[in-house]
Design an enzyme around this catalytic site. Sequence first.
Site, short mmCIF file in Angstrom:
data_model
loop_
_atom_site.label_atom_id
_atom_site.label_comp_id
_atom_site.label_asym_id
_atom_site.label_seq_id
_atom_site.Cartn_x
_atom_site.Cartn_y
_atom_site.Cartn_z
N HIS A 92 4.70 -1.49 -2.14
CA HIS A 92 4.33 -0.73 -3.34
C HIS A 92 3.81 0.64 -2.94
O HIS A 92 3.52 0.91 -1.77
CB HIS A 92 3.25 -1.47 -4.14
CG HIS A 92 1.93 -1.60 -3.42
ND1 HIS A 92 1.72 -2.50 -2.40
CD2 HIS A 92 0.75 -0.94 -3.58
CE1 HIS A 92 0.49 -2.40 -1.96
NE2 HIS A 92 -0.13 -1.45 -2.67
N ASP A 121 0.68 3.22 -4.55
CA ASP A 121 -0.50 2.98 -5.38
C ASP A 121 -0.41 3.66 -6.74
O ASP A 121 -0.03 4.82 -6.86
CB ASP A 121 -1.75 3.48 -4.65
CG ASP A 121 -2.12 2.61 -3.46
OD1 ASP A 121 -2.00 1.38 -3.57
OD2 ASP A 121 -2.52 3.16 -2.42
N HIS A 155 3.68 0.63 1.18
CA HIS A 155 2.84 -0.15 2.09
C HIS A 155 2.60 -1.52 1.49
O HIS A 155 2.83 -1.76 0.30
CB HIS A 155 1.51 0.56 2.39
CG HIS A 155 0.66 0.81 1.18
ND1 HIS A 155 0.89 1.85 0.30
CD2 HIS A 155 -0.43 0.16 0.69
CE1 HIS A 155 -0.01 1.84 -0.66
NE2 HIS A 155 -0.81 0.81 -0.47
N ARG A 174 -11.41 2.17 -0.03
CA ARG A 174 -10.22 2.98 -0.22
C ARG A 174 -10.41 3.95 -1.37
O ARG A 174 -11.09 3.65 -2.35
CB ARG A 174 -9.01 2.09 -0.51
CG ARG A 174 -7.69 2.83 -0.62
CD ARG A 174 -6.56 1.90 -1.04
NE ARG A 174 -6.76 1.39 -2.39
CZ ARG A 174 -5.95 0.54 -2.99
NH1 ARG A 174 -4.91 0.06 -2.33
NH2 ARG A 174 -6.18 0.13 -4.22
#
Length: 280
Positions: A100, A102, A254, A269
């Site tokens: 995917h 983000d 990722h 993150r």
Amino acid sequence: MEYETISVAPVTRSLGAVISGIDLTQPLSGQQFEDISKAIREHLVVFFRDQDLTDEQHLAFASNFGIPNVYPTTRARGLDRPMEFIEDGPNSSPKADLWHTDVAILETPPDFGVLSMRHAPDAGGDTMWLNLYQVYENLSEPMKRLVLELEQYVHPGELMEQITIEKFGQEVWDKVASDFSGVYHPLVRKHPETGRPALFMCGSNVRNLVGMTPRESDTILDLLRRGLEEPSLQLRWRWSNNDIALWDERCTNHRALSDHTGLVRKVRRCTVGAGRPAPM
């Protein structure tokens, strides 16, 4: 490439590099920023070892590359902190083991992701990245022409619904579903800095290809997803505590592998920058 302030060691030929010779707890100089930016353009994802950053230092480093974003579920909870804390453990199984990019549900998805490993599991828990420039380049010429014309409908979808309800409850999901009812993105996007085409694969958020029958859409998406499984286009990173990863969301996918189920894995993150994906 030559760099004035950092050392750069490639991880694979397709993507990834380890950057050394820099302390990310300190503000970046102009030349350090230019060197890191050059390394990202060349390697798509870069890693820094032994960087024990506070929350504020993490955010300050990430902010060099764009304005920090607030994640949709964070905003739906009435918060504005542009930082996510993700913890897997005995009572929280891994949930991101699929290719995917983000927050593709946004009209202007993030430009970069920055992740700090706060607690690496004793075994497993690696993250993989892949090169979406090369996925596109590996297509045949007729297929390239076809996908250049296609648009995809991107929607929060069932997986995001399941994860959101499990973590934050039905009320938060209802707010997310109300705010994000779907967007249209090109299937091939032009990178705003390099000008190169990248296959813009949005994982489980893709509902369908616009103007196609369900059978046609599913067939093409399945074919394109098979291209993500080519090992020579991938990087697998084995985390150590205090590793930092910085990656370009516009030309990579990722996935966080789920082979550490039951073990503790903590990451911090944020994403920064935002831009509307442009067709070629």
